[in-house]
Design a protein around this motif. Structure first.
Motif, PDB file in Angstrom:
ATOM      1  N   GLU A   1       4.455   0.047  -0.583  1.00  0.00           N
ATOM      2  CA  GLU A   1       3.387  -0.050  -1.591  1.00  0.00           C
ATOM      3  C   GLU A   1       2.332  -1.074  -1.166  1.00  0.00           C
ATOM      4  O   GLU A   1       1.130  -0.839  -1.318  1.00  0.00           O
ATOM      5  CB  GLU A   1       3.988  -0.430  -2.944  1.00  0.00           C
ATOM      6  N   GLU A   2       2.803  -2.203  -0.632  1.00  0.00           N
ATOM      7  CA  GLU A   2       1.852  -3.214  -0.154  1.00  0.00           C
ATOM      8  C   GLU A   2       1.036  -2.689   1.019  1.00  0.00           C
ATOM      9  O   GLU A   2      -0.175  -2.941   1.111  1.00  0.00           O
ATOM     10  CB  GLU A   2       2.593  -4.488   0.245  1.00  0.00           C
ATOM     11  N   LEU A   3       1.687  -1.950   1.886  1.00  0.00           N
ATOM     12  CA  LEU A   3       0.962  -1.361   3.024  1.00  0.00           C
ATOM     13  C   LEU A   3      -0.108  -0.400   2.531  1.00  0.00           C
ATOM     14  O   LEU A   3      -1.245  -0.399   3.033  1.00  0.00           O
ATOM     15  CB  LEU A   3       1.941  -0.652   3.955  1.00  0.00           C
ATOM     16  N   ALA A   4       0.221   0.412   1.537  1.00  0.00           N
ATOM     17  CA  ALA A   4      -0.749   1.369   1.003  1.00  0.00           C
ATOM     18  C   ALA A   4      -1.965   0.671   0.402  1.00  0.00           C
ATOM     19  O   ALA A   4      -3.061   1.235   0.363  1.00  0.00           O
ATOM     20  CB  ALA A   4      -0.083   2.257  -0.047  1.00  0.00           C
ATOM     21  N   GLY A   5      -1.783  -0.570  -0.048  1.00  0.00           N
ATOM     22  CA  GLY A   5      -2.887  -1.326  -0.624  1.00  0.00           C
ATOM     23  C   GLY A   5      -3.708  -2.098   0.388  1.00  0.00           C
ATOM     24  O   GLY A   5      -4.591  -2.868   0.002  1.00  0.00           O
ATOM     25  N   ARG A   6      -3.402  -1.909   1.667  1.00  0.00           N
ATOM     26  CA  ARG A   6      -4.149  -2.591   2.735  1.00  0.00           C
ATOM     27  C   ARG A   6      -4.858  -1.545   3.593  1.00  0.00           C
ATOM     28  O   ARG A   6      -4.359  -1.140   4.640  1.00  0.00           O
ATOM     29  CB  ARG A   6      -3.183  -3.424   3.583  1.00  0.00           C
TER      30      ARG A   6
END
Length: 535
Positions: free
Chosen positions: A364-369
């Protein structure tokens, strides 16, 4: 307004005295022993002042004077810490005093280095003031906190011509930096001619655009830098980052790789200095580099040696250090070199730990970057990166325990190959801003870079060799790209390196805003960040 960078520690305005017209014309007058300093100051001012810079034999009755003098009157004794890039046992006395009166500017110090630093302050006072403006009558004095104040550029990935290197040296000198670290070799290229190993650059001899420094050009760059009290430190990056060397010497065997690595991730096999042929080839390379280098330091790399066993890495780094010392120079290396053991004579360049890499912990954090997603980064690769860099979390401890010094270059703030944040990007530069900078780094504002405080790492001052910004060239296409990433961020790095602390942003931004005038006059592209009120 005083727009000097680094900001002098002490300033006393003389409100009752007449101001000094910036228009000039200007004449440089120097003590007899300061003729070389005067020549260099003249060369720095000439592109800006043109005919307003009078010849040395002009009558003192015409124009204002910049006086260069070895005079200790009212010059403070600074407490400079760190390693002298000239190799001197103690840092040079660069403390200076400067006086502006209605007649001119007097630059004074106990040493030629200090007089030159004062003269760069005088140059900034002049060059950030419009020709029809006035300089306030004032007294300035200052001294550096750190002895080593550097900038690294990367000709290996994007070649920087000798003329453009000279332009960078001039900018470094104007901001009181005193080291230019040249990253001369990497997977992408080998940029230094070596008599013992012509194959490293020989394939380029017939090209119309030669992309390496000849022996004569390298010598000339060192002379040019020394005239501006800048020391050139060459880097030959080993045992990893060696594809260019392997292309020239394809017979060298790969270093032994850790079990299970082959086939999982692509990497260029590092060099194994326990192999006799590899050792002989590297020894010849380093013998030439050391012989051609006038300064006391040679950087041996030591970073990111992907695909080598721990035992081979330790043996190779130790031998790289031994060779540089054998050939009369002092080795510098990236922080990973501490894993091969380290002692009081060593300098390790601190650049990373896992938290500083700012990598996502979840999908999820990767998708937000978006800047990471666009590179094709996956959580598998993120995990591999965290595992590979995990030892970096303890490198500083190793360095301190071994008694060595740290050269501060934290990726979080001093890696200037970082994209500018969209919220400070002007529309006219949006396309370049999206292209320039290493895509795995989170884009940041100019204020972010200026917020860096050398004390934030908790390293005792006496263990700090100095401060050095870096600008790797993966995304550069030419000199305008280089200076766009350097400017305006280099100013705050120079101020932190000189003063030992971060500038106060609301005040600093008004000073750096005046420097666009200086950069434009020198033909230097810069990033017109919207968090700076440009003039």
């Amino acid at each position: 307004m005083n727009a000097v960078i680094p900001n002098p520690a002490k300033r006393a305005a003389d409100g009752g005295a007449a101001a000094l017209p910036a228009a000039g014309p200007w004449r440089i007058r120097a003590d007899r022993g300061l003729a070389p300093v005067a020549d260099t100051v003249r060369a720095l001012l000439a592109p800006h002042l043109g005919e307003r810079l009078l010849p040395d034999d002009a009558s003192p009755a015409h124009g204002s004077e910049i006086v260069l003098t070895l005079d200790a009157a009212d010059v403070p004794l600074g407490r400079t810490v760190g390693v002298a890039p000239t190799g001197a046992a103690e840092p040079a006395d660069e403390a200076y005093g400067l006086t502006v009166t209605a007649e001119g500017i007097t630059c004074r110090s106990r040493t030629p280095q200090g007089v030159f630093r004062a003269a760069t302050t005088a140059a900034q006072l002049l060059l950030t003031t419009p020709p029809d403006g006035l300089l306030d009558a004032q007294e300035l004095s200052d001294a550096p906190r750190y002895a080593w104040r550097g900038l690294m550029i990367d000709p290996a990935r994007c070649f920087v011509t000798p003329d453009d290197v000279r332009r960078v040296i001039d900018v470094a000198a104007l901001y009181k930096l005193n080291v230019l670290h040249l990253h001369l070799t990497d997977n992408e290229g080998w940029r230094m001619e070596l008599p013992s190993t012509p194959s490293l650059t020989g394939h380029q001899d017939a090209a119309e655009e030669r992309h390496f420094y000849t022996v004569d050009e390298y010598r000339e760059l060192q002379t040019y830098a020394a005239q501006r009290h800048v020391t050139i430190v060459p880097e030959i990056d080993l045992p990893g980052h060696c594809a260019a060397l392997r292309t020239a010497l394809p017979e060298l065997p790969p270093a032994p790789a850790p079990d299970g690595l082959a086939g999982r991730f692509p990497f260029v096999p590092p060099l194994d200095l326990t192999d006799a042929d590899t050792h002989a080839a590297v020894a010849a390379v380093l013998a030439d580099v050391c012989a051609l280098t006038e300064g006391p330091f040679v950087h041996i790399g030591g970073d990111e040696a992907i695909g080598i066993t721990d035992e081979c890495f330790v043996a190779s780094v130790r031998e790289l250090r031994n060779l540089v010392r054998k050939f009369g120079k002092r080795p510098v290396a990236w922080q990973e070199s501490a894993r091969a053991g380290i002692g009081p004579e060593d300098i390790a360049q601190f650049w990373v730990d896992v938290p500083m890499m700012d990598l996502p912990d979840t999908a999820e954090e990767l998708a937000g970057r978006p800047e990471l997603v666009a590179t094709g980064l996956t959580m598998e690769v993120v995990g591999a990166l965290k595992t590979f860099f995990a030892p970096s979390d303890h490198d500083v401890e190793r360095i301190l325990a071994g008694g060595a010094r740290l050269l501060l270059s934290p990726q979080s703030h001093l890696y200037l190959d970082r994209r500018y944040a969209p919220e400070v990007t002007p529309a006219a530069q949006a396309k370049d801003a999206a292209r320039l900078g290493f895509p795995h780094y989170r884009p940041r504002s100019v204020e972010h870079t200026a917020s860096w405080d050398p004390a934030s790492h908790g390293i005792p001052d006496e263990r700090i060799a100095g401060v050095e910004a870096t600008l790797f060239g993966e995304t550069l296409r030419g000199p305008d790209d280089l200076t766009t990433l350097l400017l305006p961020r280099l100013g705050s790095v120079a101020e932190a390196a000189w003063s030992g602390r971060a500038p106060e942003w609301s005040e600093y931004r008004t000073r750096i805003a005046q420097h666009a005038r200086l950069w434009r006059a020198r033909g230097l592209a810069h990033f017109a960040a919207q968090d700076v009120p440009w003039q």
